[in-house]
Design a protein around this motif. Structure first.
Motif, PDB file in Angstrom:
ATOM      1  N   ALA A 238      -5.970  -5.800   3.042  1.00 25.73           N
ATOM      2  CA  ALA A 238      -6.640  -5.564   1.529  1.00 25.73           C
ATOM      3  C   ALA A 238      -7.209  -4.331   1.698  1.00 25.73           C
ATOM      4  O   ALA A 238      -7.686  -3.567   2.668  1.00 25.73           O
ATOM      5  CB  ALA A 238      -7.588  -6.668   1.348  1.00 25.73           C
ATOM      6  N   LYS A 239      -6.628  -3.531   0.570  1.00 27.14           N
ATOM      7  CA  LYS A 239      -6.988  -1.999   0.364  1.00 27.14           C
ATOM      8  C   LYS A 239      -7.515  -2.012  -1.096  1.00 27.14           C
ATOM      9  O   LYS A 239      -7.437  -2.766  -1.830  1.00 27.14           O
ATOM     10  CB  LYS A 239      -5.858  -1.206   0.181  1.00 27.14           C
ATOM     11  CG  LYS A 239      -5.108  -1.487   1.597  1.00 27.14           C
ATOM     12  CD  LYS A 239      -5.670  -0.653   2.946  1.00 27.14           C
ATOM     13  CE  LYS A 239      -5.138  -0.766   4.018  1.00 27.14           C
ATOM     14  NZ  LYS A 239      -5.950  -0.457   5.392  1.00 27.14           N
ATOM     15  N   LEU A 240      -8.543  -1.062  -1.393  1.00 26.00           N
ATOM     16  CA  LEU A 240      -9.277  -0.707  -2.791  1.00 26.00           C
ATOM     17  C   LEU A 240      -8.377  -0.031  -3.580  1.00 26.00           C
ATOM     18  O   LEU A 240      -8.810   0.218  -4.841  1.00 26.00           O
ATOM     19  CB  LEU A 240     -10.687  -0.209  -2.336  1.00 26.00           C
ATOM     20  CG  LEU A 240     -11.549  -1.041  -1.872  1.00 26.00           C
ATOM     21  CD1 LEU A 240     -13.034  -0.280  -1.487  1.00 26.00           C
ATOM     22  CD2 LEU A 240     -11.811  -2.266  -2.472  1.00 26.00           C
ATOM     23  N   ALA A 241      -7.291   0.659  -2.994  1.00 25.00           N
ATOM     24  CA  ALA A 241      -6.629   1.583  -3.689  1.00 25.00           C
ATOM     25  C   ALA A 241      -5.935   0.742  -4.852  1.00 25.00           C
ATOM     26  O   ALA A 241      -5.700  -0.278  -4.631  1.00 25.00           O
ATOM     27  CB  ALA A 241      -5.508   2.380  -2.841  1.00 25.00           C
ATOM     28  N   LYS A 242      -5.258   1.820  -5.793  1.00 22.55           N
ATOM     29  CA  LYS A 242      -4.481   0.877  -6.938  1.00 22.55           C
ATOM     30  C   LYS A 242      -3.066   0.978  -6.631  1.00 22.55           C
ATOM     31  O   LYS A 242      -2.276   0.195  -7.144  1.00 22.55           O
ATOM     32  CB  LYS A 242      -4.629   1.828  -8.225  1.00 22.55           C
ATOM     33  CG  LYS A 242      -6.077   1.611  -8.698  1.00 22.55           C
ATOM     34  CD  LYS A 242      -6.265   2.555  -9.987  1.00 22.55           C
ATOM     35  CE  LYS A 242      -7.716   2.299 -10.319  1.00 22.55           C
ATOM     36  NZ  LYS A 242      -7.971   3.022 -11.603  1.00 22.55           N
TER      37      LYS A 242
ATOM     38  N   PHE B 211      -0.951   3.193   4.610  1.00 21.19           N
ATOM     39  CA  PHE B 211      -0.883   1.686   4.589  1.00 21.19           C
ATOM     40  C   PHE B 211       0.198   1.340   5.354  1.00 21.19           C
ATOM     41  O   PHE B 211      -0.224   0.334   6.409  1.00 21.19           O
ATOM     42  CB  PHE B 211      -1.033   1.094   3.313  1.00 21.19           C
ATOM     43  CG  PHE B 211      -2.336   1.575   2.611  1.00 21.19           C
ATOM     44  CD1 PHE B 211      -3.103   2.395   2.886  1.00 21.19           C
ATOM     45  CD2 PHE B 211      -2.338   1.247   1.311  1.00 21.19           C
ATOM     46  CE1 PHE B 211      -4.344   2.856   1.991  1.00 21.19           C
ATOM     47  CE2 PHE B 211      -3.334   1.592   0.448  1.00 21.19           C
ATOM     48  CZ  PHE B 211      -4.460   2.526   0.707  1.00 21.19           C
ATOM     49  N   LEU B 212       1.184   1.759   5.241  1.00 21.07           N
ATOM     50  CA  LEU B 212       2.608   1.052   5.854  1.00 21.07           C
ATOM     51  C   LEU B 212       2.566   1.294   7.394  1.00 21.07           C
ATOM     52  O   LEU B 212       2.988   0.499   8.200  1.00 21.07           O
ATOM     53  CB  LEU B 212       3.762   1.565   5.059  1.00 21.07           C
ATOM     54  CG  LEU B 212       3.715   1.064   3.409  1.00 21.07           C
ATOM     55  CD1 LEU B 212       5.102   1.499   2.863  1.00 21.07           C
ATOM     56  CD2 LEU B 212       3.745  -0.252   3.389  1.00 21.07           C
ATOM     57  N   LEU B 213       2.025   2.534   7.617  1.00 18.05           N
ATOM     58  CA  LEU B 213       1.936   2.956   9.058  1.00 18.05           C
ATOM     59  C   LEU B 213       1.053   1.968   9.936  1.00 18.05           C
ATOM     60  O   LEU B 213       1.355   1.584  10.874  1.00 18.05           O
ATOM     61  CB  LEU B 213       1.709   4.485   9.251  1.00 18.05           C
ATOM     62  CG  LEU B 213       2.972   5.460   8.785  1.00 18.05           C
ATOM     63  CD1 LEU B 213       2.006   6.751   9.219  1.00 18.05           C
ATOM     64  CD2 LEU B 213       3.872   5.182   9.716  1.00 18.05           C
ATOM     65  N   GLN B 214      -0.133   1.909   9.179  1.00 19.09           N
ATOM     66  CA  GLN B 214      -1.072   1.040   9.794  1.00 19.09           C
ATOM     67  C   GLN B 214      -0.463  -0.515   9.895  1.00 19.09           C
ATOM     68  O   GLN B 214      -0.715  -1.014  10.916  1.00 19.09           O
ATOM     69  CB  GLN B 214      -2.456   1.035   8.834  1.00 19.09           C
ATOM     70  CG  GLN B 214      -3.374   0.165   9.476  1.00 19.09           C
ATOM     71  CD  GLN B 214      -4.777  -0.310   8.408  1.00 19.09           C
ATOM     72  OE1 GLN B 214      -4.621   0.526   7.232  1.00 19.09           O
ATOM     73  NE2 GLN B 214      -5.625  -0.802   8.820  1.00 19.09           N
TER      74      GLN B 214
ATOM     75  N   LEU C 257      -3.787  -4.968  -3.243  1.00 16.87           N
ATOM     76  CA  LEU C 257      -4.605  -3.857  -3.601  1.00 16.87           C
ATOM     77  C   LEU C 257      -5.775  -4.071  -4.410  1.00 16.87           C
ATOM     78  O   LEU C 257      -6.238  -5.393  -4.756  1.00 16.87           O
ATOM     79  CB  LEU C 257      -3.516  -3.107  -4.737  1.00 16.87           C
ATOM     80  CG  LEU C 257      -2.296  -2.679  -4.065  1.00 16.87           C
ATOM     81  CD1 LEU C 257      -1.435  -2.305  -5.090  1.00 16.87           C
ATOM     82  CD2 LEU C 257      -2.527  -1.463  -3.131  1.00 16.87           C
ATOM     83  N   GLY C 258      -6.656  -3.109  -4.612  1.00 18.48           N
ATOM     84  CA  GLY C 258      -7.834  -3.277  -5.355  1.00 18.48           C
ATOM     85  C   GLY C 258      -7.808  -3.903  -6.677  1.00 18.48           C
ATOM     86  O   GLY C 258      -8.590  -4.468  -7.557  1.00 18.48           O
ATOM     87  N   THR C 259      -6.559  -3.986  -7.244  1.00 19.87           N
ATOM     88  CA  THR C 259      -6.200  -4.426  -8.519  1.00 19.87           C
ATOM     89  C   THR C 259      -5.938  -5.837  -8.774  1.00 19.87           C
ATOM     90  O   THR C 259      -5.655  -6.501  -9.343  1.00 19.87           O
ATOM     91  CB  THR C 259      -4.989  -3.816  -9.319  1.00 19.87           C
ATOM     92  OG1 THR C 259      -3.721  -4.046  -8.213  1.00 19.87           O
ATOM     93  CG2 THR C 259      -5.032  -2.302  -9.430  1.00 19.87           C
TER      94      THR C 259
END
Length: 144
Positions: free
Chosen positions: A72-76, A82-85, A108-110
């Motif tokens: 889960a990420k807060l980004a839009k 993210f893909l590397l992680q 995403l955050g959305t």
């Protein structure tokens, strides 16, 4: 996906000991838990804590199922970092279950869920991991 329904969490007391937490995660994977919250994946000195490991009905070394990483990420929108992680997490997960996950997922955050094929990034990720290992190897002369 309902994370509140049937999600199993790796006890936080194990976070200081990656080997112990990874063993607890692997036990949950072998038991076929539908969703594992903040499990620890570990291989060859590398370890990570994906937000979720989600069971999918495809065979692996675990049985008739395997797991894929969901973070889960807060980004839009999804970002390369993210893909590397998640690529690292997927590589570590592959070592645990004996087969590479088919996909990795970003929520995403959305609340939009984006999915990516691991194979599209795995060669690049292996190359970066190899370069990081080479750059930090203790077998080379010091760099000043």
């Amino acid at each position: 996906m309902c994370f509140a329904c049937g999600a199993e969490s790796v006890p936080r007391k194990n976070f200081g000991l990656p080997d112990v937490a990874a063993a607890a995660t692997l036990d949950a994977m072998r038991a076929g838990v539908p969703v594992i919250y903040q499990g620890v994946v570990l291989d060859d000195g590398w370890w990570g804590i994906p937000d979720f490991l989600e069971r999918v009905e495809r065979p692996s070394g675990l049985g008739a199922w395997r797991y894929e990483v969901v973070d889960a990420k807060l980004a839009k929108r999804s970002k390369p970092a993210f893909l590397l992680q998640l690529g690292l997490y997927s590589a570590l997960l592959a070592a645990a279950q004996g087969v590479e996950p088919e996909r990795l997922h970003v929520v995403l955050g959305t609340r939009l869920r984006e999915s990516f094929h691991v194979r599209d990034f795995s060669a690049y990720f292996r190359r970066l991991r190899g370069r990081a290992l080479a750059a930090t190897s203790l077998d080379t002369e010091p760099c000043y």
